[in-house]
Design a protein around this motif. Structure first.
Motif, mmCIF file in Angstrom:
data_model
loop_
_atom_site.group_PDB
_atom_site.id
_atom_site.type_symbol
_atom_site.label_atom_id
_atom_site.label_comp_id
_atom_site.label_asym_id
_atom_site.label_seq_id
_atom_site.Cartn_x
_atom_site.Cartn_y
_atom_site.Cartn_z
ATOM 1 N N HIS A 73 4.964 6.050 -8.697
ATOM 2 C CA HIS A 73 6.026 6.983 -8.311
ATOM 3 C C HIS A 73 7.405 6.491 -8.712
ATOM 4 C CE1 HIS A 73 3.137 9.195 -5.890
ATOM 5 N NE2 HIS A 73 2.632 8.017 -5.612
ATOM 6 N N SER A 74 8.261 7.439 -9.064
ATOM 7 C CA SER A 74 9.684 7.161 -9.266
ATOM 8 C C SER A 74 10.407 8.404 -8.779
ATOM 9 C CB SER A 74 9.999 6.917 -10.739
ATOM 10 O OG SER A 74 9.284 5.809 -11.216
ATOM 11 N N GLY A 100 15.074 14.082 -7.471
ATOM 12 C CA GLY A 100 14.592 13.843 -8.829
ATOM 13 C C GLY A 100 13.311 13.038 -8.812
ATOM 14 N N ARG A 101 12.587 13.106 -9.932
ATOM 15 C CA ARG A 101 11.337 12.358 -10.047
ATOM 16 C C ARG A 101 11.070 12.106 -11.518
ATOM 17 N NH1 ARG A 101 6.485 16.633 -8.990
ATOM 18 N NH2 ARG A 101 5.477 15.414 -10.576
ATOM 19 N N THR A 102 10.057 11.306 -11.812
ATOM 20 C CA THR A 102 9.758 11.062 -13.214
ATOM 21 C C THR A 102 9.075 12.288 -13.803
ATOM 22 O OG1 THR A 102 8.657 9.670 -14.831
ATOM 23 C CG2 THR A 102 7.534 9.960 -12.715
ATOM 24 N N PHE A 131 13.656 11.233 -14.144
ATOM 25 C CA PHE A 131 13.474 10.072 -14.998
ATOM 26 C C PHE A 131 12.472 10.369 -16.103
ATOM 27 C CE2 PHE A 131 14.252 8.300 -10.721
ATOM 28 C CZ PHE A 131 15.402 7.579 -10.982
ATOM 29 N N SER A 132 12.592 9.632 -17.206
ATOM 30 C CA SER A 132 11.575 9.656 -18.249
ATOM 31 C C SER A 132 11.452 8.245 -18.814
ATOM 32 C CB SER A 132 11.965 10.632 -19.357
ATOM 33 O OG SER A 132 11.101 10.454 -20.466
ATOM 34 N N PHE A 133 10.262 7.654 -18.704
ATOM 35 C CA PHE A 133 10.071 6.298 -19.202
ATOM 36 C C PHE A 133 9.069 6.223 -20.346
ATOM 37 C CE2 PHE A 133 11.521 5.542 -14.776
ATOM 38 C CZ PHE A 133 12.682 4.845 -15.083
ATOM 39 N N ASP A 171 19.118 0.018 -15.649
ATOM 40 C CA ASP A 171 20.317 0.800 -15.936
ATOM 41 C C ASP A 171 20.144 2.263 -15.524
ATOM 42 O OD1 ASP A 171 22.810 1.410 -16.971
ATOM 43 O OD2 ASP A 171 22.017 1.849 -18.969
ATOM 44 N N VAL A 172 19.017 2.852 -15.912
ATOM 45 C CA VAL A 172 18.783 4.267 -15.603
ATOM 46 C C VAL A 172 18.553 4.470 -14.095
ATOM 47 C CG1 VAL A 172 17.227 6.207 -15.989
ATOM 48 C CG2 VAL A 172 17.882 4.762 -17.901
#
Lengths: 157, 354
Positions: B142-143, B158-160, B211-213, B263-264
């Motif tokens: 989870h993020s 927000g979420r990934t 987020f996007s990783f 950073d993000v």
């Protein structure tokens, strides 16, 4: 069993998603889509497109940790199961997460890292291999087995 | 005094704990399965379920003994209902149901992510908590950035949209030939590296709270593998030196990757706190153990930043007992036919709290 193969190139992630969106829009229910490729090849991006084309209400995210994500759409009660085989190994694991139950229903199953649970997968399926062509470009190879997957592949032409 | 027994079996850990009044930890027992999993490079579900079955009874007994509490003194049993692996969740939920039925104890179902939020309640506080707060929940699965107006009142900000932050750590660690879990391994190696050596992408920085990783993972792959690397790797093996680009400095890659993630996470959380009138910023979940993340968040924030003690960052049952207490005092009781919810979101689609 009758089989067919097609090859397509995708120039970037956006194109991979568009291909997925076209596939998603053609799904009738009961299909098995196996997405095979290395880390970063675009499996989740392709699934994101498939989800959009199919009409998923929730965005498609990586199921690596939870192993199975269940998606719904507004149109009907059909479900799309997004499965990640990254952490799985063999038929016993596939059974533990209940993959066998998903595969014999009327719902759509998209599975990443399918080679890890290959022995648990039925032969009728659309197998998509994503290979690195260069940094951005990916080569998508579609192998269809069985009537339903063949019809899907023909509709994509 | 209200005593809650917490039980957690959603993923790697079989855990039980006794917490008094939602804030005072009397015991906290975690039987880590991490040694079992290390050889597989991730969670191995079948082993996980089996090991939960073997561990749950002694772990609960130990938690009661450590707290010097008997079953008769408990006020309720709180158990993780989801999200997590169905087979693993079932072990904890069924054990809790048996206990509730056998002892006539109230049963409370807890959301695992909510548990992480309540790990913050179990810390020593010089300054009392002041709602509303913005909480960054970051773990392997989870993020999410959540605004918390009051106990049990969550809004998802927000979420990934693809990979979770912890998952990115695990997968990049695998690319670099580092051990599982990836977070501590990358942090350790990164200490010797230059975080500016590679300018890895900061996806969606400054835009919204999602987020996007996934792109970051691919960028690291490109930086470390020989160009036009098309050959497929056998899955269970880590990269060996000859599969990496000759000029790769693993410490520099690890440090630069970590810097991009931190950073993000920090930019979005601090902005969310500012734009949503938060009095405090919290960080919870496994990735909240990351030292550079804690330091950067504290430096960038203009409000109080809180994070759990290291032993409560990873999955544990004390946080489940704490979250369960606040549900219990609101009058929540679960029926004995309570089912597990492997995909249970903290905030339901409509924006209402689940």
């Amino acid at each position: 069993m009758e089989t067919a193969t097609r090859v397509a190139l995708s120039r970037n992630v956006a194109e991979t998603e568009q291909i997925g969106e076209r596939i998603g829009a053609l799904l009738r229910g009961g299909e098995l889509l196996c997405l095979s490729g290395d880390l970063g090849a675009g499996k989740t991006a392709l699934t994101r497109g498939i989800g959009r084309g199919w009409g998923a209400l929730e965005p498609i995210t990586s199921p690596t940790f939870t192993l199975i994500h269940e998606h719904h759409r507004a149109r009907d009660g059909q479900k799309l199961y997004h499965v990640d085989g990254y952490r799985l190994s063999g038929a016993a694991d596939a059974w533990t997460v209940g993959l066998d139950e998903l595969l014999h229903g009327e719902d759509v199953v998209v599975i990443e890292w399918p080679e890890n649970v290959a022995e648990a997968l039925p032969e009728e399926r659309l197998w998509v291999t994503l290979d690195f062509f260069d940094d951005e470009t990916r080569q998508l190879t579609f192998n269809a087995s069985g009537a339903q997957a063949l019809a899907l592949l023909r509709a994509l032409d | 005094m209200t005593l809650i027994l917490g039980i957690e079996t959603s993923c790697d850990e079989t855990a039980a704990a006794v917490v008094a009044d939602g804030v005072r930890m009397l015991s906290n027992v975690v039987a880590s399965q991490i040694d079992l999993h290390a050889q597989y490079g991730g969670v191995f579900p079948e082993v996980a379920s089996r090991a939960h079955v073997e561990a749950i009874y002694p772990v609960v007994e130990q938690a009661l003994a450590d707290a010097n509490v008997t079953l008769d003194e408990l006020d309720a049993v709180a158990v993780t209902r989801g999200p997590g692996l169905a087979g693993s969740l079932l072990v904890g939920v069924n054990f809790a149901k048996g206990l509730a039925l056998g002892r006539g104890l109230p049963l409370v179902g807890v959301n695992h992510l909510e548990g992480h939020v309540y790990s913050l309640w179990l810390t020593e506080r010089e300054v009392p908590i002041r709602f509303p707060v913005v909480c960054l929940i970051v773990s392997g699965g989870h993020s999410e950035i959540v605004r918390i107006a009051d106990h049990g009142d969550y809004t998802l900000l927000g979420r990934t949209i693809d990979d979770a932050a912890g998952e990115a750590f695990d997968k990049v660690a695998r690319l670099l030939g580092l051990p599982y879990p990836g977070g501590p391994a990358i942090q350790r190696v990164a200490e010797q590296g230059d975080p500016t050596a590679y300018n890895f992408p900061r996806a969606l920085r400054g835009e919204g709270y999602n987020f996007s990783f996934s792109g970051l993972k691919t960028a690291v792959l490109r930086a470390v593998q020989p160009p036009h690397h098309g050959k497929r790797q056998p899955k269970r093996e880590r990269m060996s030196a000859d599969q990496l680009r000759a000029d790769v400095n693993i410490a520099d890659v690890a440090a630069s990757f970590q810097a991009a993630v931190v950073d993000v996470l920090v930019e979005k959380t601090v902005r969310a706190a500012r734009e949503h009138g938060a009095n405090e910023i919290w960080i919870a979940g496994g990735v909240s153990a990351n030292g550079p993340l804690r330091a950067a968040m504290t430096a960038a924030a203009d409000v109080t930043v809180r994070y759990p003690p290291l032993k409560l960052c990873a999955d544990n049952a004390a946080m489940i007992a704490a979250a369960g207490y606040f549900r219990f005092v609101r009058g929540e009781r679960a029926a004995l036919d309570m089912d597990v919810r492997p995909n249970w979101p903290l905030v339901a689609r409509a924006g209402a709290t689940a």
